[in-house]
Design an enzyme around this catalytic site. Structure first.
Site, short mmCIF file in Angstrom:
data_model
loop_
_atom_site.label_atom_id
_atom_site.label_comp_id
_atom_site.label_asym_id
_atom_site.label_seq_id
_atom_site.Cartn_x
_atom_site.Cartn_y
_atom_site.Cartn_z
CB ILE A 1 43.17 16.09 -8.28
CG1 ILE A 1 43.99 15.21 -9.24
CG2 ILE A 1 43.28 17.56 -8.68
CD1 ILE A 1 43.51 15.23 -10.69
CB ALA B 1 32.95 14.91 -6.96
CB ALA B 2 34.84 13.07 -11.86
CB SER C 1 40.02 15.20 -18.68
OG SER C 1 40.98 14.33 -19.26
CE1 TYR D 1 37.05 11.29 -16.10
CE2 TYR D 1 38.88 11.15 -17.64
CZ TYR D 1 38.28 11.74 -16.55
OH TYR D 1 38.91 12.77 -15.91
NE ARG E 1 48.60 9.92 -23.19
CZ ARG E 1 48.61 9.29 -24.37
NH1 ARG E 1 49.45 9.66 -25.32
NH2 ARG E 1 47.79 8.28 -24.61
C1 UD1 Z 1 44.96 9.74 -18.53
C2 UD1 Z 1 43.81 9.19 -17.72
C3 UD1 Z 1 42.61 10.01 -17.88
C4 UD1 Z 1 42.92 11.44 -17.53
C5 UD1 Z 1 44.05 11.92 -18.38
C6 UD1 Z 1 44.41 13.34 -18.07
C7 UD1 Z 1 43.36 6.86 -17.21
C8 UD1 Z 1 43.11 5.49 -17.71
N1 UD1 Z 1 43.52 7.81 -18.13
O1 UD1 Z 1 44.71 9.54 -19.89
O2 UD1 Z 1 41.60 9.55 -17.03
O3 UD1 Z 1 41.82 12.26 -17.75
O4 UD1 Z 1 45.16 11.09 -18.21
O5 UD1 Z 1 44.82 13.46 -16.74
O6 UD1 Z 1 43.42 7.12 -16.03
N2 UD1 Z 1 50.39 2.83 -20.81
C9 UD1 Z 1 51.46 1.95 -20.77
N3 UD1 Z 1 51.45 0.97 -19.82
C10 UD1 Z 1 50.44 0.82 -18.91
C11 UD1 Z 1 49.35 1.72 -18.97
C12 UD1 Z 1 49.36 2.72 -19.93
O7 UD1 Z 1 52.40 2.05 -21.56
O8 UD1 Z 1 50.51 -0.09 -18.07
C13 UD1 Z 1 50.40 3.88 -21.86
C14 UD1 Z 1 49.12 3.92 -22.65
O9 UD1 Z 1 49.20 3.06 -23.73
C15 UD1 Z 1 49.06 5.38 -23.08
C16 UD1 Z 1 49.79 6.14 -21.96
O10 UD1 Z 1 50.50 5.16 -21.23
O11 UD1 Z 1 49.76 5.57 -24.28
C17 UD1 Z 1 48.90 6.90 -21.02
O12 UD1 Z 1 47.94 6.02 -20.48
P1 UD1 Z 1 46.87 6.45 -19.35
O13 UD1 Z 1 47.52 7.20 -18.26
O14 UD1 Z 1 46.12 5.23 -18.99
O15 UD1 Z 1 45.79 7.31 -20.18
P2 UD1 Z 1 45.68 8.75 -20.87
O16 UD1 Z 1 44.92 8.52 -22.10
O17 UD1 Z 1 46.98 9.43 -21.02
#
Ligand code: UD1
Length: 345
Positions: free
Chosen positions: A13, A76-77, A119, A179, A247
Protein backbone atom coordinates in the site's frame (compact mmCIF):
# COMPACT_ATOMS: atom_id res chain seq x y z
CA UNK A 1 3.36 21.15 -1.97
CA UNK A 2 4.07 19.39 1.32
CA UNK A 3 7.10 17.39 2.41
CA UNK A 4 5.64 14.08 3.57
CA UNK A 5 7.30 11.22 5.43
CA UNK A 6 5.71 7.92 4.41
CA UNK A 7 6.52 5.11 6.82
CA UNK A 8 6.28 1.70 5.18
CA UNK A 9 6.45 3.51 1.85
CA UNK A 10 8.19 0.57 0.12
CA UNK A 11 5.37 -1.85 0.95
CA UNK A 12 2.32 -2.83 -1.08
CA UNK A 13 0.00 0.00 0.00
CA UNK A 14 2.81 2.40 0.96
CA UNK A 15 4.39 2.37 -2.50
CA UNK A 16 1.05 3.26 -4.11
CA UNK A 17 0.64 6.05 -1.54
CA UNK A 18 4.15 7.31 -2.36
CA UNK A 19 3.37 7.30 -6.09
CA UNK A 20 0.10 9.20 -5.53
CA UNK A 21 1.81 11.80 -3.30
CA UNK A 22 4.55 12.36 -5.89
CA UNK A 23 1.90 12.69 -8.61
CA UNK A 24 0.20 15.36 -6.45
CA UNK A 25 3.57 17.25 -6.42
CA UNK A 26 4.48 16.50 -2.81
CA UNK A 27 8.06 15.76 -1.71
CA UNK A 28 8.32 12.27 -0.24
CA UNK A 29 10.78 10.65 2.16
CA UNK A 30 10.16 6.96 2.85
CA UNK A 31 11.15 5.18 6.06
CA UNK A 32 11.01 1.42 5.54
CA UNK A 33 12.96 -1.44 7.10
CA UNK A 34 12.07 -3.98 4.41
CA UNK A 35 10.46 -6.26 7.01
CA UNK A 36 10.72 -9.91 5.93
CA UNK A 37 6.96 -10.42 6.47
CA UNK A 38 6.35 -7.98 3.61
CA UNK A 39 9.55 -8.11 1.53
CA UNK A 40 11.45 -10.99 -0.02
CA UNK A 41 13.54 -8.54 -2.07
CA UNK A 42 15.40 -5.49 -0.71
CA UNK A 43 12.94 -2.57 -0.48
CA UNK A 44 12.81 0.05 -3.23
CA UNK A 45 10.70 3.16 -3.73
CA UNK A 46 9.21 4.89 -6.77
CA UNK A 47 11.60 7.28 -8.58
CA UNK A 48 11.53 10.73 -6.98
CA UNK A 49 11.19 9.51 -3.39
CA UNK A 50 14.10 9.22 -0.95
CA UNK A 51 14.38 5.89 0.92
CA UNK A 52 15.76 5.68 4.44
CA UNK A 53 16.08 2.01 5.30
CA UNK A 54 15.56 1.70 9.05
CA UNK A 55 13.21 0.27 11.63
CA UNK A 56 10.48 2.55 12.94
CA UNK A 57 11.43 1.56 16.50
CA UNK A 58 14.83 3.24 15.95
CA UNK A 59 14.23 6.73 17.42
CA UNK A 60 17.41 8.19 15.89
CA UNK A 61 16.47 7.03 12.40
CA UNK A 62 12.92 8.34 12.80
CA UNK A 63 14.25 11.74 13.88
CA UNK A 64 16.54 11.84 10.84
CA UNK A 65 13.71 10.78 8.51
CA UNK A 66 11.49 13.57 9.88
CA UNK A 67 14.00 16.28 8.92
CA UNK A 68 12.08 18.82 6.80
CA UNK A 69 8.82 16.84 6.97
CA UNK A 70 5.53 18.71 7.47
CA UNK A 71 3.26 15.66 7.62
CA UNK A 72 3.53 11.91 8.17
CA UNK A 73 1.57 9.16 6.43
CA UNK A 74 2.06 6.13 8.67
CA UNK A 75 1.71 2.86 6.76
CA UNK A 76 4.47 0.81 8.39
CA UNK A 77 2.89 -2.17 10.16
CA UNK A 78 2.84 -5.92 10.37
CA UNK A 79 -0.56 -6.98 8.93
CA UNK A 80 -2.76 -10.08 8.70
CA UNK A 81 -3.44 -12.98 11.01
CA UNK A 82 0.23 -13.97 11.27
CA UNK A 83 1.80 -17.28 12.11
CA UNK A 84 0.45 -17.58 15.67
CA UNK A 85 1.17 -16.38 19.21
CA UNK A 86 4.92 -16.39 18.64
CA UNK A 87 4.35 -13.34 16.40
CA UNK A 88 2.82 -11.34 19.26
CA UNK A 89 5.91 -9.37 20.34
CA UNK A 90 6.73 -8.46 16.73
CA UNK A 91 3.17 -7.22 16.05
CA UNK A 92 3.14 -5.10 19.21
CA UNK A 93 6.73 -3.98 18.60
CA UNK A 94 6.30 -2.85 14.98
CA UNK A 95 2.77 -1.53 15.25
CA UNK A 96 2.45 -0.03 18.73
CA UNK A 97 5.97 0.62 19.99
CA UNK A 98 6.80 1.83 16.45
CA UNK A 99 3.86 4.25 16.51
CA UNK A 100 4.85 5.49 19.97
CA UNK A 101 8.43 6.20 18.79
CA UNK A 102 7.06 8.01 15.73
CA UNK A 103 4.60 10.16 17.74
CA UNK A 104 7.28 11.18 20.24
CA UNK A 105 9.67 12.15 17.44
CA UNK A 106 6.92 14.07 15.62
CA UNK A 107 6.12 16.03 18.79
CA UNK A 108 9.80 16.87 19.21
CA UNK A 109 10.12 17.95 15.58
CA UNK A 110 6.89 19.97 15.68
CA UNK A 111 5.21 17.87 12.96
CA UNK A 112 1.49 18.12 13.63
CA UNK A 113 -0.19 16.25 10.80
CA UNK A 114 -0.60 12.48 10.75
CA UNK A 115 -2.49 10.17 8.44
CA UNK A 116 -2.69 6.75 10.10
CA UNK A 117 -3.34 3.52 8.22
CA UNK A 118 -5.97 1.80 10.34
CA UNK A 119 -8.22 -1.09 9.45
CA UNK A 120 -11.82 -2.28 9.52
CA UNK A 121 -10.56 -5.07 11.79
CA UNK A 122 -10.99 -2.60 14.69
CA UNK A 123 -14.77 -3.26 14.50
CA UNK A 124 -14.61 -7.04 14.86
CA UNK A 125 -17.97 -8.15 13.42
CA UNK A 126 -19.83 -5.66 11.25
CA UNK A 127 -23.26 -4.23 12.04
CA UNK A 128 -26.34 -6.48 12.17
CA UNK A 129 -30.09 -6.02 12.60
CA UNK A 130 -32.56 -8.38 14.25
CA UNK A 131 -36.19 -8.12 13.10
CA UNK A 132 -37.24 -7.94 16.79
CA UNK A 133 -34.29 -6.37 18.61
CA UNK A 134 -33.02 -3.80 16.09
CA UNK A 135 -29.27 -3.20 15.75
CA UNK A 136 -27.37 -5.85 17.72
CA UNK A 137 -23.79 -7.08 18.11
CA UNK A 138 -23.47 -10.83 17.78
CA UNK A 139 -21.11 -12.68 20.09
CA UNK A 140 -18.14 -14.53 18.51
CA UNK A 141 -19.51 -17.52 16.61
CA UNK A 142 -19.68 -20.87 18.41
CA UNK A 143 -17.20 -23.42 16.98
CA UNK A 144 -19.98 -26.08 17.16
CA UNK A 145 -22.25 -23.92 14.95
CA UNK A 146 -19.43 -23.37 12.47
CA UNK A 147 -18.61 -27.08 12.36
CA UNK A 148 -22.30 -27.79 11.67
CA UNK A 149 -22.28 -25.31 8.76
CA UNK A 150 -24.28 -22.65 10.61
CA UNK A 151 -22.22 -19.66 9.59
CA UNK A 152 -24.62 -16.73 10.08
CA UNK A 153 -24.42 -15.26 13.57
CA UNK A 154 -27.74 -15.19 15.45
CA UNK A 155 -29.34 -12.46 17.57
CA UNK A 156 -27.73 -12.45 21.05
CA UNK A 157 -31.23 -12.06 22.60
CA UNK A 158 -33.49 -14.37 20.55
CA UNK A 159 -31.09 -16.30 18.25
CA UNK A 160 -33.15 -15.29 15.17
CA UNK A 161 -31.10 -14.84 11.96
CA UNK A 162 -29.72 -11.33 11.48
CA UNK A 163 -29.35 -9.19 8.39
CA UNK A 164 -26.04 -7.43 7.76
CA UNK A 165 -25.79 -3.63 7.77
CA UNK A 166 -23.07 -1.18 6.79
CA UNK A 167 -20.79 -0.35 9.67
CA UNK A 168 -20.10 3.34 10.32
CA UNK A 169 -17.21 4.93 12.18
CA UNK A 170 -19.14 5.28 15.44
CA UNK A 171 -19.50 1.51 15.82
CA UNK A 172 -17.79 0.22 18.98
CA UNK A 173 -14.32 -1.25 18.69
CA UNK A 174 -14.10 -4.98 19.23
CA UNK A 175 -10.70 -6.30 18.09
CA UNK A 176 -10.60 -10.07 17.60
CA UNK A 177 -6.99 -10.68 16.55
CA UNK A 178 -3.57 -9.51 17.68
CA UNK A 179 -3.29 -7.37 14.57
CA UNK A 180 -6.70 -5.83 15.25
CA UNK A 181 -5.71 -5.10 18.87
CA UNK A 182 -2.54 -3.32 17.69
CA UNK A 183 -4.57 -1.18 15.26
CA UNK A 184 -6.99 -0.17 18.05
CA UNK A 185 -4.00 0.75 20.23
CA UNK A 186 -2.48 2.80 17.38
CA UNK A 187 -5.71 4.77 17.02
CA UNK A 188 -5.95 5.39 20.75
CA UNK A 189 -2.31 6.46 21.04
CA UNK A 190 -2.68 8.81 18.08
CA UNK A 191 -5.93 10.29 19.47
CA UNK A 192 -4.31 11.02 22.85
CA UNK A 193 -1.26 12.48 21.10
CA UNK A 194 -3.51 14.71 18.95
CA UNK A 195 -5.22 16.07 22.09
CA UNK A 196 -1.92 16.68 23.84
CA UNK A 197 -0.17 18.37 20.91
CA UNK A 198 -3.08 20.01 19.09
CA UNK A 199 -2.20 17.95 16.00
CA UNK A 200 -4.50 16.62 13.27
CA UNK A 201 -4.82 12.84 12.98
CA UNK A 202 -6.82 11.15 10.25
CA UNK A 203 -7.23 7.41 10.80
CA UNK A 204 -8.15 5.61 7.58
CA UNK A 205 -9.89 2.32 8.28
CA UNK A 206 -9.02 0.35 5.19
CA UNK A 207 -11.35 -2.44 4.16
CA UNK A 208 -9.97 -5.37 2.11
CA UNK A 209 -7.27 -3.76 -0.01
CA UNK A 210 -6.12 -5.45 -3.22
CA UNK A 211 -4.32 -4.51 -6.41
CA UNK A 212 -1.04 -4.70 -8.31
CA UNK A 213 2.05 -5.32 -6.17
CA UNK A 214 0.10 -7.20 -3.47
CA UNK A 215 2.36 -9.71 -1.69
CA UNK A 216 1.93 -13.35 -2.65
CA UNK A 217 0.40 -16.01 -0.41
CA UNK A 218 1.95 -15.71 3.11
CA UNK A 219 0.52 -16.01 6.65
CA UNK A 220 0.20 -12.22 6.44
CA UNK A 221 -1.74 -12.07 3.13
CA UNK A 222 -5.38 -11.20 2.63
CA UNK A 223 -7.74 -13.50 0.74
CA UNK A 224 -7.44 -11.80 -2.67
CA UNK A 225 -3.68 -12.51 -2.79
CA UNK A 226 -4.21 -16.08 -1.57
CA UNK A 227 -6.73 -16.76 -4.36
CA UNK A 228 -4.51 -15.09 -6.98
CA UNK A 229 -1.54 -17.24 -5.90
CA UNK A 230 -3.71 -20.37 -6.06
CA UNK A 231 -4.84 -19.57 -9.61
CA UNK A 232 -1.24 -18.91 -10.67
CA UNK A 233 -0.29 -22.31 -9.31
CA UNK A 234 -3.15 -23.94 -11.27
CA UNK A 235 -5.13 -24.64 -8.08
CA UNK A 236 -8.78 -23.79 -7.37
CA UNK A 237 -9.28 -20.99 -4.79
CA UNK A 238 -10.33 -22.61 -1.51
CA UNK A 239 -13.33 -20.67 -0.24
CA UNK A 240 -14.04 -21.06 3.47
CA UNK A 241 -17.50 -21.38 5.03
CA UNK A 242 -20.22 -21.30 2.34
CA UNK A 243 -18.65 -18.40 0.43
CA UNK A 244 -21.47 -16.07 1.52
CA UNK A 245 -19.30 -13.91 3.81
CA UNK A 246 -19.45 -10.26 2.71
CA UNK A 247 -16.42 -8.00 2.38
CA UNK A 248 -15.67 -4.67 0.76
CA UNK A 249 -12.70 -5.03 -1.61
CA UNK A 250 -11.16 -1.63 -2.21
CA UNK A 251 -8.53 -1.04 -4.89
CA UNK A 252 -5.10 0.11 -3.72
CA UNK A 253 -5.11 3.18 -6.02
CA UNK A 254 -8.32 4.33 -4.31
CA UNK A 255 -6.67 3.78 -0.92
CA UNK A 256 -3.71 5.88 -2.09
CA UNK A 257 -6.11 8.65 -3.21
CA UNK A 258 -7.79 8.58 0.22
CA UNK A 259 -4.38 9.15 1.83
CA UNK A 260 -3.69 12.16 -0.39
CA UNK A 261 -7.15 13.59 0.42
CA UNK A 262 -6.60 13.01 4.15
CA UNK A 263 -3.50 15.23 4.21
CA UNK A 264 -5.73 18.31 4.17
CA UNK A 265 -7.73 17.39 7.29
CA UNK A 266 -7.70 19.92 10.14
CA UNK A 267 -7.06 19.52 13.91
CA UNK A 268 -8.09 16.69 16.24
CA UNK A 269 -8.63 12.97 15.68
CA UNK A 270 -11.11 11.66 13.12
CA UNK A 271 -11.58 8.14 11.68
CA UNK A 272 -12.91 7.23 8.23
CA UNK A 273 -13.88 4.02 6.49
CA UNK A 274 -11.98 3.59 3.24
CA UNK A 275 -14.08 1.25 1.13
CA UNK A 276 -15.48 0.81 -2.36
CA UNK A 277 -19.06 0.97 -1.05
CA UNK A 278 -19.85 -2.08 -3.21
CA UNK A 279 -19.70 -5.22 -1.06
CA UNK A 280 -19.28 -8.66 -2.63
CA UNK A 281 -19.21 -12.12 -1.11
CA UNK A 282 -15.91 -14.00 -0.89
CA UNK A 283 -17.45 -16.66 -3.16
CA UNK A 284 -18.32 -14.03 -5.78
CA UNK A 285 -14.83 -12.56 -5.55
CA UNK A 286 -13.27 -16.00 -6.10
CA UNK A 287 -15.55 -16.55 -9.11
CA UNK A 288 -14.69 -13.16 -10.63
CA UNK A 289 -10.95 -13.76 -10.23
CA UNK A 290 -11.08 -17.33 -11.59
CA UNK A 291 -13.10 -16.26 -14.62
CA UNK A 292 -10.79 -13.34 -15.44
CA UNK A 293 -7.67 -15.46 -14.94
CA UNK A 294 -9.11 -18.28 -17.02
CA UNK A 295 -8.32 -20.72 -14.23
CA UNK A 296 -10.25 -23.22 -12.15
CA UNK A 297 -13.48 -22.11 -10.48
CA UNK A 298 -13.63 -21.75 -6.69
CA UNK A 299 -14.11 -24.68 -4.34
CA UNK A 300 -16.55 -23.99 -1.50
CA UNK A 301 -14.95 -26.01 1.28
CA UNK A 302 -17.14 -25.46 4.35
CA UNK A 303 -13.88 -25.13 6.32
CA UNK A 304 -13.58 -22.17 8.68
CA UNK A 305 -11.12 -20.15 10.75
CA UNK A 306 -12.20 -19.36 14.28
CA UNK A 307 -10.79 -15.81 14.11
CA UNK A 308 -12.81 -14.83 11.02
CA UNK A 309 -15.81 -12.56 11.26
CA UNK A 310 -18.81 -13.30 9.03
CA UNK A 311 -19.68 -10.02 7.31
CA UNK A 312 -17.99 -6.67 7.42
CA UNK A 313 -19.04 -3.99 4.99
CA UNK A 314 -18.67 -0.27 5.36
CA UNK A 315 -20.56 2.91 5.03
CA UNK A 316 -18.27 5.14 2.93
CA UNK A 317 -20.45 8.22 3.68
CA UNK A 318 -18.22 10.07 6.12
CA UNK A 319 -15.14 9.95 3.90
CA UNK A 320 -17.24 11.19 0.98
CA UNK A 321 -18.79 14.04 2.96
CA UNK A 322 -15.72 15.22 4.86
CA UNK A 323 -12.69 14.22 2.76
CA UNK A 324 -14.37 14.29 -0.64
CA UNK A 325 -13.09 10.73 -1.13
CA UNK A 326 -15.06 8.32 -3.29
CA UNK A 327 -13.57 5.09 -4.61
CA UNK A 328 -13.57 5.05 -8.41
CA UNK A 329 -12.55 1.42 -9.12
CA UNK A 330 -15.50 -0.99 -8.96
CA UNK A 331 -14.74 -4.47 -7.58
CA UNK A 332 -15.90 -5.95 -10.91
CA UNK A 333 -13.33 -3.94 -12.91
CA UNK A 334 -10.57 -3.96 -10.28
CA UNK A 335 -10.72 -7.70 -9.62
CA UNK A 336 -10.68 -8.42 -13.35
CA UNK A 337 -7.46 -6.38 -13.65
CA UNK A 338 -6.03 -7.91 -10.46
CA UNK A 339 -6.50 -11.43 -11.84
CA UNK A 340 -3.51 -10.84 -14.13
CA UNK A 341 -1.66 -8.03 -12.30
CA UNK A 342 1.93 -8.52 -11.08
CA UNK A 343 2.31 -9.58 -7.42
CA UNK A 344 5.37 -8.84 -5.33
CA UNK A 345 8.09 -11.44 -4.72
C1 UD1 B 1 -8.24 -8.58 5.91
C2 UD1 B 1 -6.83 -8.69 6.43
C3 UD1 B 1 -6.58 -7.68 7.46
C4 UD1 B 1 -6.87 -6.32 6.92
C5 UD1 B 1 -8.29 -6.27 6.44
C6 UD1 B 1 -8.65 -4.93 5.87
C7 UD1 B 1 -5.51 -10.71 6.66
C8 UD1 B 1 -5.37 -12.07 7.24
N1 UD1 B 1 -6.60 -10.03 6.99
O1 UD1 B 1 -9.14 -9.00 6.89
O2 UD1 B 1 -5.23 -7.72 7.85
O3 UD1 B 1 -6.71 -5.34 7.89
O4 UD1 B 1 -8.48 -7.27 5.47
O5 UD1 B 1 -7.83 -4.63 4.78
O6 UD1 B 1 -4.67 -10.23 5.94
N2 UD1 B 1 -10.88 -16.82 3.14
C9 UD1 B 1 -11.15 -17.89 2.30
N3 UD1 B 1 -10.10 -18.62 1.83
C10 UD1 B 1 -8.79 -18.35 2.17
C11 UD1 B 1 -8.54 -17.27 3.04
C12 UD1 B 1 -9.61 -16.52 3.51
O7 UD1 B 1 -12.31 -18.16 1.96
O8 UD1 B 1 -7.89 -19.06 1.70
C13 UD1 B 1 -12.04 -16.04 3.66
C14 UD1 B 1 -12.01 -15.89 5.16
O9 UD1 B 1 -12.66 -16.96 5.76
C15 UD1 B 1 -12.75 -14.58 5.36
C16 UD1 B 1 -12.46 -13.77 4.08
O10 UD1 B 1 -11.96 -14.71 3.14
O11 UD1 B 1 -14.13 -14.79 5.44
C17 UD1 B 1 -11.46 -12.66 4.24
O12 UD1 B 1 -10.27 -13.18 4.78
P1 UD1 B 1 -8.94 -12.30 5.00
O13 UD1 B 1 -8.62 -11.51 3.80
O14 UD1 B 1 -7.90 -13.23 5.49
O15 UD1 B 1 -9.29 -11.42 6.30
P2 UD1 B 1 -10.20 -10.17 6.69
O16 UD1 B 1 -10.72 -10.48 8.03
O17 UD1 B 1 -11.21 -9.83 5.66
Amino acid sequence: MTHVLVTGGAGFIGSHVTTALLAANHDVTVLDCGHPAAHREPPSVPAGAVLIRADIRDAGAVRAALRGAEAVVHQAALVGLGAGPRDLPEYVGCNDLGTAVLLAAMAEAGVRRLVLASSMVVYGEGAYRCPDHGVVRPAPRDPADLAAGRFEPGCPSCARPLTGERVDEDAPMDPRSVYAATKVAQEHLAAVWARETGAAVTALRYHNVYGPGMPRDTPYSGVAAIFRSALEGGRAPQVYEDGGQLRDFVHVTDVAAANVAALDASGGFRAYNVASGRPVTVGEMAGLLGEAFGGPGPQITGRFRLGDVRHIVASPQRAAAELGFRAVVTPAAGLREFACAPLRG
